[in-house]
Structure formats: C-alpha cells, structure tokens
Motif scaffolding. Structure first.
Motif, mmCIF file in Angstrom:
data_model
loop_
_atom_site.group_PDB
_atom_site.id
_atom_site.type_symbol
_atom_site.label_atom_id
_atom_site.label_comp_id
_atom_site.label_asym_id
_atom_site.label_seq_id
_atom_site.Cartn_x
_atom_site.Cartn_y
_atom_site.Cartn_z
ATOM 1 N N SER A 96 0.842 -1.201 0.000
ATOM 2 C CA SER A 96 0.000 0.000 0.000
ATOM 3 C C SER A 96 0.873 1.246 0.000
ATOM 4 O O SER A 96 2.045 1.203 0.388
ATOM 5 C CB SER A 96 -0.918 0.002 1.220
ATOM 6 N N THR A 97 0.280 2.338 -0.460
ATOM 7 C CA THR A 97 0.995 3.604 -0.451
ATOM 8 C C THR A 97 0.150 4.622 0.295
ATOM 9 O O THR A 97 -1.067 4.527 0.333
ATOM 10 C CB THR A 97 1.252 4.127 -1.887
ATOM 11 N N ASP A 98 0.829 5.555 0.867
ATOM 12 C CA ASP A 98 0.127 6.567 1.650
ATOM 13 C C ASP A 98 0.765 7.917 1.341
ATOM 14 O O ASP A 98 1.966 8.113 1.558
ATOM 15 C CB ASP A 98 0.257 6.222 3.139
ATOM 16 N N PHE A 99 -0.048 8.810 0.817
ATOM 17 C CA PHE A 99 0.491 10.098 0.393
ATOM 18 C C PHE A 99 -0.138 11.201 1.222
ATOM 19 O O PHE A 99 -1.351 11.300 1.334
ATOM 20 C CB PHE A 99 0.180 10.318 -1.099
ATOM 21 N N GLN A 147 4.608 14.002 1.582
ATOM 22 C CA GLN A 147 5.395 12.841 1.973
ATOM 23 C C GLN A 147 4.725 11.579 1.458
ATOM 24 O O GLN A 147 3.494 11.489 1.439
ATOM 25 C CB GLN A 147 5.495 12.766 3.490
ATOM 26 N N LEU A 148 5.528 10.650 1.070
ATOM 27 C CA LEU A 148 4.998 9.404 0.534
ATOM 28 C C LEU A 148 5.567 8.236 1.326
ATOM 29 O O LEU A 148 6.774 8.098 1.478
ATOM 30 C CB LEU A 148 5.376 9.292 -0.952
ATOM 31 N N HIS A 149 4.675 7.465 1.863
ATOM 32 C CA HIS A 149 5.097 6.274 2.599
ATOM 33 C C HIS A 149 4.648 5.049 1.813
ATOM 34 O O HIS A 149 3.483 4.937 1.463
ATOM 35 C CB HIS A 149 4.467 6.236 3.983
ATOM 36 N N VAL A 150 5.581 4.185 1.555
ATOM 37 C CA VAL A 150 5.270 2.981 0.794
ATOM 38 C C VAL A 150 5.517 1.792 1.707
ATOM 39 O O VAL A 150 6.630 1.583 2.183
ATOM 40 C CB VAL A 150 6.183 2.870 -0.448
ATOM 41 N N SER A 151 4.455 1.055 1.936
ATOM 42 C CA SER A 151 4.682 -0.105 2.796
ATOM 43 C C SER A 151 4.609 -1.383 1.962
ATOM 44 O O SER A 151 3.925 -1.435 0.936
ATOM 45 C CB SER A 151 3.688 -0.136 3.943
ATOM 46 N N GLY A 152 5.290 -2.358 2.397
ATOM 47 C CA GLY A 152 5.303 -3.607 1.651
ATOM 48 C C GLY A 152 6.129 -4.655 2.370
ATOM 49 O O GLY A 152 6.549 -4.468 3.513
ATOM 50 N N LYS A 153 6.323 -5.741 1.673
ATOM 51 C CA LYS A 153 7.087 -6.839 2.266
ATOM 52 C C LYS A 153 8.447 -6.897 1.607
ATOM 53 O O LYS A 153 8.569 -6.655 0.394
ATOM 54 C CB LYS A 153 6.363 -8.171 2.022
ATOM 55 N N VAL A 154 9.391 -7.231 2.398
ATOM 56 C CA VAL A 154 10.750 -7.283 1.873
ATOM 57 C C VAL A 154 10.825 -8.374 0.801
ATOM 58 O O VAL A 154 10.369 -9.498 0.996
ATOM 59 C CB VAL A 154 11.754 -7.580 3.005
ATOM 60 N N ALA A 155 11.386 -7.988 -0.339
ATOM 61 C CA ALA A 155 11.355 -8.898 -1.479
ATOM 62 C C ALA A 155 12.717 -9.510 -1.773
ATOM 63 O O ALA A 155 12.820 -10.444 -2.555
ATOM 64 C CB ALA A 155 10.848 -8.180 -2.720
ATOM 65 N N LYS A 157 14.902 -10.462 6.818
ATOM 66 C CA LYS A 157 14.468 -11.700 6.176
ATOM 67 C C LYS A 157 13.440 -11.399 5.123
ATOM 68 O O LYS A 157 12.774 -10.360 5.150
ATOM 69 C CB LYS A 157 13.860 -12.626 7.223
ATOM 70 N N LEU A 158 13.283 -12.334 4.226
ATOM 71 C CA LEU A 158 12.288 -12.210 3.181
ATOM 72 C C LEU A 158 10.891 -12.200 3.800
ATOM 73 O O LEU A 158 10.618 -12.938 4.745
ATOM 74 C CB LEU A 158 12.436 -13.408 2.236
ATOM 75 N N GLY A 159 10.044 -11.326 3.313
ATOM 76 C CA GLY A 159 8.658 -11.345 3.762
ATOM 77 C C GLY A 159 8.396 -10.500 4.996
ATOM 78 O O GLY A 159 7.266 -10.348 5.417
ATOM 79 N N GLN A 160 9.457 -9.943 5.558
ATOM 80 C CA GLN A 160 9.236 -9.032 6.673
ATOM 81 C C GLN A 160 8.639 -7.734 6.150
ATOM 82 O O GLN A 160 8.878 -7.332 5.014
ATOM 83 C CB GLN A 160 10.564 -8.736 7.385
ATOM 84 N N HIS A 161 7.859 -7.095 7.025
ATOM 85 C CA HIS A 161 7.210 -5.864 6.572
ATOM 86 C C HIS A 161 8.123 -4.667 6.765
ATOM 87 O O HIS A 161 8.874 -4.598 7.730
ATOM 88 C CB HIS A 161 5.906 -5.643 7.344
ATOM 89 N N HIS A 162 8.013 -3.754 5.862
ATOM 90 C CA HIS A 162 8.775 -2.520 6.012
ATOM 91 C C HIS A 162 8.031 -1.386 5.314
ATOM 92 O O HIS A 162 7.378 -1.591 4.299
ATOM 93 C CB HIS A 162 10.172 -2.662 5.413
ATOM 94 N N THR A 163 8.136 -0.210 5.894
ATOM 95 C CA THR A 163 7.561 0.959 5.229
ATOM 96 C C THR A 163 8.687 1.905 4.849
ATOM 97 O O THR A 163 9.445 2.367 5.701
ATOM 98 C CB THR A 163 6.577 1.692 6.165
#
Lengths: 408, 802
Positions: free
Chosen positions: A72-75, A81-89, A96-102
């Motif tokens: 998801s993105t949050d503007f 400011q733009l915050h992009v959240s997602g899972k580590v790819a 680690k893979l699949g951990q969440h990060h914004t």
C-alpha cells in the motif's frame, strides 16, 4: 524528477527505472507511479534486533538498501510525503524475506521502481510527464470571503490547500458598523500574516529573484480590499519583500469563498490570459466544454464508467473530436484488474480509435469534479442516446399546481 | 529654592482645590529615605563641627535633601549659608531658579511621566512660572564652573583689598548629578572631600565675620523655610488639612449619612492613613536628570509621611470598610441590569447606622456574575396575555439598483423613524461625493464600502411600527455576488417585497438577472405572499401602459415560480419621491391607480402560521460582541418554538450549551421571544468560538441531528449534475457536493419517473444525495438552496439522512 536510469523493454514493458525526486511535486508523481505489487528499492533505516547465543537481545539501527513489494501507499498531500509499505522482497543479512517494512521516500534520495506487470502506456506517459525537466507554472491563490480565506498553492499537477482561515466577522448592524470594520481588519491581518508565513517570502537581502504570482479571488470587493490592505501594510511596515510581491498580485472575481470556486476563477478569460497555458487551465477548460455539452443534452457528452465504456465500444470516442477524460485516481486503483481495464480503455481510444485522452489530476478542482462524475467522462463525435439502458420518458410539467406538498 | 516654594504657598489659595493639597501630602519620605537622612544628618553635623553649632537639624536635613544626601555638598552649602553670609546670597535662589524655557519644558515632561498616582504634576511649575516670569529667559550657567569663588577669581588683580572690605562671593554650587556623573564614585567622593576641606578652611576664616543686613535677611528666609519647607515640618500640616476637610468629597456617599448624625467628637485628627511611596525618588531617568539638573530635586521635596483621613476621628469610622463591597456605581449598574433582565432585583441594602450590618449587607452583594434565573414563564400564555401587535418581517428583494434601499429609506423617513436631521445630514454627505440620490439609501447602507460603491452588500435590519403591526425590514443586497447575504436575509423573513425598476430596459435587465433569482430563492424559502413594488414610476410619467405591461409579465413569471396569483400584489410607486409609499400620490398622471399604498399592503398581508408548539429552532444570523454587559450576543430568527431569559440552549454543530442572559426584540429588552421574531440573545457560559453564522440554536432536550449527507427533493433551476455546490440552509452557507442523482420525480405526484438520471434539467424535480464537507445540523423538512458558480441551481427539501 530526474530519470537516472531506465531499462524498459519496449515490447513487454518489463524493466525498471531509477528516479530521483527533486521537488515536493515529484512525490505526487511517485505516488501515481507506484502501484500495488510493484517492487521498489530504496535506502532505508531499519532497526534490526539480534539475539545472541546467550539469549540477550540487542537492537541496532542500520541503514541499508531494501527492496520491497508494495502492499500500500500513503500520500500526505499537505507535506508531500509518501510512505510505501510492503514486504521485503530480497533478503539480506539483516532482513528476512517477507518481513514488513515501510519506506519513506525522500527528496533527493533515489529509488528504483520495477513494475509488477510491466510498464503500460499510462505508466510510461506518467513517467514521461514526471521526468519533464522544464519548470512549470506555479502560483499561490487566496480565495476570500468575509471571514473565510483559503490559501492554496497551485502547481502543475496539484492544488494544495495550505491553510484555511476563519475569523468571525460581525455583520453590519444598525447604528454600529464598528464591529464589522474591526472584524474585517482582524481578518485581513490574520490572513496576511498566515499568507506570508506560507509563502515564505525571500528575505530582502536574498538574491533569489523568483516570486510566484499571487491570485486573490473573492465575491464582491473583499479581494480588492485585501489588496489595498496588503499595500498599506507593506508601506507601513516597509516590508521590502512584500512590496516586491505586490506587482505580481492578480485580483479575480469568484462567486464564492469556497475552494471549489477556483475552478471558475482559473477558467475565466481574464485569468487564463495572465497565467500561461498551465495544465490546470487546460483541464479546467476541458471540463467546462464537457459541461456545456452536457447542458445541451444532445447525447454527445456522457459520464460514468459504464456509459463511457459503451460509447467507446460504439466507436463514438474517436477521430474528429472524441475526447476521453479520465481521472488519474482510477489508475491508482488498488485493484489491478480495475486498473488494467482503464489502461486498456485508454490505449484503445488513443491507438485504435484515434481519440484524445486526457488524464486529469485528482488533486485539481477539475479532477475532483470529474471524480464526482464517476472519474471518467467522454465527449463523443456523434450523438448517442440511451447509453444508460432505462428508457427516458420525458415528462412534461406545465400549468399551475396547488400549493403544498410537492412544491419545493 | 525656598523662596519659590514660599511664594507657592502664598499662592496656595489659587490652587486650593480639593485635590491640590493632596499632592504635597503625597510626597512622603520612604523608609529608606528616612534612614539615609538620619545617617547623613549625623555625619553632616560631625563634618560641620563647631561651625555647625548654630545650624538646626532641620536645616541640615533640608540641605541634605537638596543634595541627595551628599554630605560634602551639604556641609559646604550650610557653611556658606549660615557661617559666611555673603552679599551674593541674594542671587543664589534666583540662579537656581533660572531655568531656560527648554529646561522647564523638559523637566515638566519628566515630572509628568513618573509622578505617583494622585499627584498633579503641573502645580509646582505653574507657580514657578508665575513667580518668576522674567527668570525664564535666563540661562543656567554651564556646569563646568569652578567649584568655589576663589578659583573663580584667582586671576583677578584685586588682592590688596582690606580684609574687612572683602566680600565673599558665593557661587551657586554646581550640583553634581548623582546618576550621570557617578556621584557615588570614588572620584566624586574625593572631589567632595577636597572641597570640604577647602571650605572648612574658608569657613574658619570667616567664622567671626560681621553679621550685616544680608545675614538678617537670610535669617528671615531660614525661619520661613523651617516652617514650611522642611520634611519634618509636620506640625502645622494637620491643621491645614482640617481646614479643607469640609470641602473634601467623601470617597463613598454611603457612610456619610450616619456619620453626620453622630455627635462630632472634637478629638484631634490623627493620622489614619499612611501612604508610602517607595518609588518616589527613583522616578527621574538619567536623561531627564541631565536635562533638568538638580534644581528639579529641590522642587519635589514637600514630603509628608502621614496625613489624616477625613472623618477618621469619628468612632464609627473604624468599623466601616467602605471599599469592601462594590462601589455605589457598581451597585447601581447591577441593579439596573437586574431590572433590565427582569430577574428579581436583590433588595437594596438598607444603609445601617451600625457599621457591622452595613459590612454584612455589602458582603451579600457579591460581585460575581449573577446566576440568570429562569422565571419559568408559560411563554405562550404570556403571548396571549400580552396581546402583542402583529409582528411581521419582510425582506426587500430585487435586481441591483432597482431602488430597494432607497424605497426603505423613504418608508422609514415618511414614518418618522428617521428624523429630518439625519436625512439632511445624509443628503449633505451624499452630495459631497456627488451621489445625492443615494441619501435615502444610506439610511440602510451604513458601511463605508456600501456608501462609496453605492451598493448594498449585507442585509440591513430596521424596524418600524404602525398602529396594527410591528415590522422588521430586512433590506437585501441586489448584486449577484451577495446572494448568500440575500438568502440569509430571506430566511428570516415572512414575505418578500420585490422591487422592480419600471424604467425602460431596467425591468428587462432585472428579469434576466437577480429579479428572477430572488423570486426563486424567496419561493424556495417557502414564502407564499409577495408584494411587487413597481418602483421609479415617476421616470415613466406614471404610465399605466408600462405598469400593466410589467404586471402582466411578472404575473406570468411569478405564477411559473408557483406563487398563487391571488397572493401577488402590485403597487406602482416612486421610492425617491415617496409617492404611494406611505401616502397616496397626488400626481394627476397616476389617477388610474386607486389601490393601496405600500404601507397598507404591508399591513394587510397574511402571515404564515407560527410554529409556537414545536421545539426551539433558531438560525444564527450574526454573532457579535454587544457591549460590556453582554460579551457575546447572537441574533437570528426563531423558526419554531419559544425561548425566555434563563433558558439553556444548545448551539450546533459545536454542541455547546449556553444560557440566555437577556433577550432583546427590536432593540427593546423582553423576557421571552417566540417563533417569527428575530431576537438578539445575550449569552453567557459559552465561548465565542463555538458560535458562528449559520449555526442552529435549539433546546438541549430536542436537538437537531448533525448530518454529513442527506437526500433531498430538489427543484432544479439549472442543469444539475453530480458536482460541487454550495449548500445554503437559512443563514448557513457550506461547501458540499451533489453526490448522486437518485431519481427523477414527477413534479406533481412525486412518483419516480426515472432512476439514476444522467442530468436534471431546469424545472425538473429530482431526488439527490447532497454530501456536505462537514457535519451540519439539518433535519427533515428544512429547506436548502443549492448554488454553483454564482448561480442558484436548485432548491431542495431535506428528506432524510443519507
């Protein structure tokens, strides 16, 4: 936004770009470009906790390059400011893979974007628009009424309401107009000080020459009164930067003190001649044309997703005046299918039918207007009736009716 | 110096007003000063040694006072004065006095600023000037003068004069200004010491000098000074005071009555009030003292530490604390307020001969805000009992420049609400800016903006009364930019008076412009009757043909806007000249018209049913600060229900309660108000931020719900699409949008003819969903007007919350 590196396959559209946002507006572009499932790589600071063999936990802040798959993105329009959240790819030693990060995208910090389903035409168009280097028109606008003022910043792609001011101004009363005069004085002084804080005029010594034009608009005489107030205030306080600003002030008429009357202000001929051909003005003019056709009600203007799709199916949005107007909020759809549908529609109109496609910014008033109409509208080349299935029974109203129930 | 003051006392009769002598009393020495004075006196006496044997303490103290406790200077001064009288002596006071005009002005300025309260700074100067009118042209010698006569005449070759013929020339001591020259610095102290030594030597040589006539004169002076000028000279002060007590105003009239009855006790007046002025000497700034020199200091001496208060020797006096309670003024105001608000005024405290009782009753009169008590009136019963006149509010609408304000000005003028003098004044003002025809309109248009532009901007409210009715005029602006104001005015009215300019083209222009829009708005506000004032008939020579033409066109138009034909009244009139406004026209050209005048029509018109029984609803039209008594006032029409003083009301959307402190209707205080009236409510217990124009005031028991979106039946005047609009509800003006067009309805039956129409055309009725920017109080059955881009696109009736 600077395009640092681009590796996009023409055919499949797969590939990535590296972008460097340079001004706040670029965040808006980034927001429009980044979709769900895209992969984005940027510098991040992450707190990493390690558990030693003995079982003690130590946490550390580590700066690292992270690649995440966007969820998801949050503007934040106000601060850009733009915050992009997602899972580590992509895994590395800390994460680690699949951990969440914004990720917080920042100015002057590059990021790399890779599209999940490749770069489609709309995305490429956006990219092109975003990486245009020439500086675009920007202006400040203050929409005033007695006791209310909206201070906005208008850029090529955004209208940002910076501050809304409300000051209670007593109305004129029999025998005592003092309250009104004092109230207006207070209102003007509040507005001016707020405006100056927002505009952040360059100090008198600074050599930076660029002052943005300032547009004052109001119903009645408030804008003129405010301009007079600015002038006297500038002279009284010998505020040099403010004095320098005065020549670039434009006064316009609006029908109300609400921000959506910016639409009307910016489409008025007096203003369009003064402001160069901005995207904003073009969009506004286009919306006006559409609305005029709507009023004519000859079946050449339609709005709403279903109706427009049908019109395109019938080939009515094609060469010779067919215009498809689409709000860019539709391309930000979280649903990938939805987005693809719109991209297909745009491609079809542009490439197959030969019509014109205009993507309106949802942050401008004209875009908001289009959003109210379902986000998409079309001007047809020939009239089409009954795109909305139900038969239209024209009822005829005439003669005198009785007072009471139905009369509004 | 002393001479000056002595003369001043002689003049005292001129200034013996009550306040003037207080000034001297006010100059009391502070404790610090006293202490310093005591120490300095001792050291001065030591320094004087044997030479000081004939000098009294009082004299020393006075000298010290003059020199700011500079012992050295005082000693030399005293020695010069008492031990070695000189022919030059006479010149001394004069020199000190000889201030230039500039100095006087400067020191006057200095005095003005820092005097302690209760003083009249000009007094001393006023007699200074009167005593020495010539002196003002003399200049003070420069400060760099040699410090003694010997230095001064050092190079004069007259050394061989016999000793007995040798005169001592005393030159005015340059007074070292403490602050600026650092009077307390070591250097200054050293200089003072050296000077002292020199003068001691000199004094010793002159100690047995002859006592000639000059000395006698000097002695006379000193005696006087001892009596009047010295700080310690308190002995005769009380008698002076008692001389004035009779004339003095008493601080409070209350204790007067009992006191006067009491047997006068011939007890000696003793100081009852001791006033301290600690900052007394610290007032002059450095700059000021530089300007004025030390000569200033001598003038501010009159120090008295204590003075008796009048009546203080009466025995009752001790018990009375006159300043404990509110002042008589406060009591009076409070009483007036209580009377005004209608709550039972508190019993006036009987002035008791006994001081305790008085104090008690004074305490009872607490100063804190009186709690507004509701009388719990049955307002409807009161209404019937009062047999109140018919109350009507009407709004004057019409295209810009059709003469609305002028017509109303004329109406008020002819009804003698506005007097001739005000009209003449307005006329004169109007003529000066070349707009003489605007004079009548200026009765309504009061702001400078309105006058300079000749346009009404905001609603003007005015009242008048006839035998049968009381009217409130709401004069609406005609300009299209101010339609929001017109809407807020219309929402407060019972019926509209439409003003139409009958002159060629104007009528037609108006029909395209605001004449039409105003009619539609008035109709959508639910008004059913309309008076059409065909104005400016004098410009078309009272042509019947023109009147008929306008009547015909307007009737067609008004019936289209669903005004019933029988409820439309046409009146030909001329606002500027006043024909057919209050009095029938005498113009032979207007013979054909036999109908009523405007006033008659206003009195005749039927008023809509008032909703007294429903819960209170009031739309706030204005929030303002009345006066000190009412820091927050609102005005607006009561749409439904009643209210009375003491009621608790709820302001929405802020959701804050307030108490009604008082109510005014047509500028007259009342206890209650009912639906249909436009009262001004003075509120307490609420912050002004919670109230603004467009809010709804209702009773907390039956509040209006706040809604963010609602469905409305909308009669379209223009094409309606989903679009951003401005929503007007009564006085409220809020941005919002039409979110969806739900259905198109049959105009008469209300049946759905088409679901989800694409567009609503003018004249059609549709059900739409209106989205508001923020939550607002709107309830079912409320009428809204929807505008977009300065055009009225539709009028709606709120159906339910979406």
């Amino acid at each position: 936004m600077r395009l640092l590196k681009s590796q996009i396959d023409q055919k499949t559209g797969s590939g990535f770009v590296t972008l460097l946002p340079e001004e706040p507006e670029d965040m808006w572009h980034a927001y429009n470009l980044i979709q769900e499932h895209d992969r984005i790589r940027a510098k991040a600071v992450r707190r990493v906790s390690k558990t030693s063999d003995a079982g003690s936990v130590s946490s550390q802040r580590i700066a690292l390059d992270l690649t995440i798959q966007v969820t998801s993105t949050d503007f934040d329009i106000g601060s850009g400011q733009l915050h992009v959240s997602g899972k580590v790819a992509s895994e590395n030693e800390h994460v680690k893979l699949g951990q969440h990060h914004t990720l917080d995208l920042e100015l002057n910090r590059k990021f790399t974007l890779e599209k999940a389903d490749g770069w489609d035409s709309v995305a490429l168009e956006m990219l092109k628009e975003a990486s245009e280097t020439e500086r675009h028109a920007e202006l400040w606008a203050v929409v005033l009424g007695e006791g209310t003022a909206n201070i906005c910043m208008i850029t090529e792609h955004q209208t940002i309401l910076r501050q809304r001011i409300e000051v209670g101004v007593p109305r004129k009363r029999k025998g005592g107009i003092d309250g009104h005069t004092k109230g207006m004085e207070k209102f003007f002084s509040t507005t001016l000080s707020t405006l100056l804080r927002q505009i952040d005029l360059p100090a008198a010594t600074a050599t930076q020459g660029k002052t943005l034009p300032l547009l004052l608009a109001s119903p009645g005489f408030v804008a003129n009164a405010f301009l007079a107030y600015i002038k006297t205030e500038a002279t009284r306080t010998t505020n040099k930067p403010l004095m320098a600003l005065i020549p670039s002030i434009v006064v316009a008429h609006s029908s109300s003190a609400h921000i959506h009357s910016l639409n009307e202000i910016l489409s008025s001929p007096a203003i369009t001649t003064k402001l160069s051909d901005t995207k904003y003005a073009r969009e506004t003019a286009l919306m006006d044309k559409f609305l005029t056709l709507m009023r004519l009600d000859d079946g050449r203007a339609w709005y709403g997703p279903r109706e427009v799709e049908r019109a395109v199916d019938k080939g009515a949005v094609g060469r010779g005046g067919g215009v498809l107007m689409i709000n860019n909020s539709l391309f930000r759809a979280q649903n990938v299918k939805q987005r693809r549908k719109w991209v297909v529609l745009v491609d079809r109109v542009r490439d197959v039918e030969g019509g014109e496609v205009r993507v309106l910014s949802s942050l401008h008033e004209s875009g908001k207007r289009l959003e109210g109409l379902g986000g998409v509208a079309a001007i047809l080349t020939y009239p089409l009736e009954d795109l909305d299935e139900e038969g239209e029974g024209d009822e005829f109203g005439g003669g005198d009716e009785e007072q009471g129930e139905m009369v509004i | 110096m002393q001479r000056t003051r002595n003369v001043g006392y002689d003049d005292d009769d001129l200034y013996d007003d009550d306040d003037y002598y207080e000034e001297e009393e006010a100059e009391v020495m502070s404790a610090d000063d006293k202490e310093q004075m005591r120490i300095s006196t001792i050291s001065t006496r030591e320094a004087l040694g044997s030479a000081g044997s004939n000098i009294s303490d009082a004299q020393i103290q006075e000298a010290l006072w003059h020199y700011y406790y500079d012992v050295g200077k005082s000693v030399s001064y005293l020695k010069n004065k008492f031990a070695a009288p000189a022919p030059k002596q006479e010149a001394q006071p004069k020199k000190e006095k000889a201030t230039s005009r500039f100095d006087q002005a400067a020191s006057a300025a200095v005095e003005k600023a820092p005097v302690p309260a209760g003083k009249h700074p000009y007094e001393q100067y006023s007699y200074t000037q009167s005593t020495y009118p010539v002196a003002s042209s003399l200049l003070l010698p420069p400060v760099t003068m040699p410090s003694s006569a010997q230095d001064f005449f050092a190079d004069v070759p007259w050394g061989k004069v016999p000793a007995h013929r040798l005169g001592v020339i005393t030159i005015d001591e340059p007074h070292f200004r403490g602050g600026l020259l650092g009077g307390s610095s070591k250097l200054a102290a050293l200089a003072a010491k050296r000077r002292k030594e020199r003068e001691e030597a000199q004094a010793a040589s002159n100690a047995n000098g002859e006592m000639d006539a000059a000395v006698a004169m000097l002695d006379k002076l000193t005696v006087k000074s001892q009596k009047n000028g010295a700080p310690a000279g308190e002995a005769d002060r009380p008698s002076r005071i008692s001389k004035y007590t009779a004339r003095r105003r008493s601080p409070s009239p209350k204790p007067e009555a009992p006191v006067e009855e009491a047997a006068p006790e011939p007890e000696a007046p003793k100081p009852a009030i001791e006033v301290e002025y600690p900052a007394q000497r610290a007032t002059a700034s450095m700059f000021a003292s530089t300007l004025c020199g030390t000569s200033r200091s001598a003038q501010t001496i009159n120090v008295q530490q204590e003075f008796p208060a009048p009546y203080s020797h009466y025995k009752d006096y001790q018990d009375i604390k006159p300043f404990e309670g509110p002042s008589p003024d406060d009591i009076h105001l409070q009483r007036a307020f209580l009377r005004h608000t209608g709550t039972t005024p508190k019993k006036k405290p009987a002035v008791a001969a006994n001081g305790d009782k008085l104090a008690d009753s004074v305490e009872k009169l607490a100063v804190d805000e009186p709690k507004v008590k509701s009388k719990n009136l049955n307002v409807l019963g009161e209404l019937q009992k009062s047999g109140m006149k018919r109350m009507a509010n009407f709004v004057v609408v019409g295209h810009v420049d059709h003469g609305k304000s002028t017509l109303m000005g004329r109406l008020l003028y002819d009804l003698k609400v506005i007097d001739q003098r005000s009209i003449d004044k307005l006329r004169k003002e109007a003529e000066t800016i070349g707009k003489s025809s605007f004079a009548l309109a200026w009765v309504m248009d009061e702001t400078s903006e309105e006058r300079s532009r000749g346009v009404t901007v905001d609603i003007a409210t005015n009242y008048f009364e006839t035998d049968k009715s009381r009217f409130t005029i709401l004069d609406a602006p005609g300009h299209k930019d101010f339609i929001p104001n017109m809407i807020s005015g219309s929402s407060q009215a019972d019926f509209p008076v439409l003003v139409i300019d009958s002159s060629t083209n104007s009528f037609e222009a108006g029909l395209k412009g605001q004449t039409k829009e105003h009619i539609l708005i008035a109709r959508s506000m639910g008004m059913q009757h309309i008076i059409v004032a065909v104005n400016k008939m004098d410009t078309v020579a009272w042509s019947k043909a023109r009147f008929d033409e306008i009547t015909k066109k307007m009737t067609a138009f008004l019936t289209e806007a669903s005004f019933a034909e029988k409820r439309i009244t046409f009146i030909p009139l001329a606002g500027l000249t006043g024909e057919n406004v209050v009095t029938k026209t005498s113009n032979p050209a207007a013979d054909w018209y036999t109908g009523e005048t405007l006033l008659e029509a206003l009195e005749r018109i039927e008023l809509p049913q008032r909703q007294f029984e429903k819960p209170l609803r009031l739309s706030v039209a204005d929030v303002f600060r009345g006066d000190l008594r009412s820091p927050l006032s609102i005005s607006g029409r009561i749409d439904a229900g009643t209210l009375q003083v003491g009621d608790v009301i709820l302001a929405l959307p802020a959701n804050e309660t307030a108490t009604i402190k008082s109510i005014e209707v047509q500028d007259a205080p009342v206890d209650w108000a009912v639906a249909g009236q436009i009262p001004t409510l003075h509120l307490t217990d609420i912050d002004p931020v919670h109230l603004r124009q467009g809010d709804i005031v209702c009773s907390p028991k039956a509040p209006v719900k706040l809604v963010k979106a609602f469905t409305s039946k909308l009669l379209a005047f223009e094409h309606v699409l989903p679009m951003p609009v401005e929503v007007f509800r009564s006085t409220l003006n809020s941005p919002g949008s039409i979110r969806t067009l739900s259905a198109k309805l049959n105009k008469f039956t209300g049946e759905v003819t088409k679901k989800k129409p694409r567009i609503v055309k003018p004249g059609e009725v549709a059900r739409v969903v209106v989205q508001l920017e923020r939550e607002l109080p709107i309830e079912e059955g409320m009428r809204v007007v929807v505008r977009e881009r300065g055009r009225t696109v539709g009028a709606g009736l709120m159906e339910n919350v979406a």
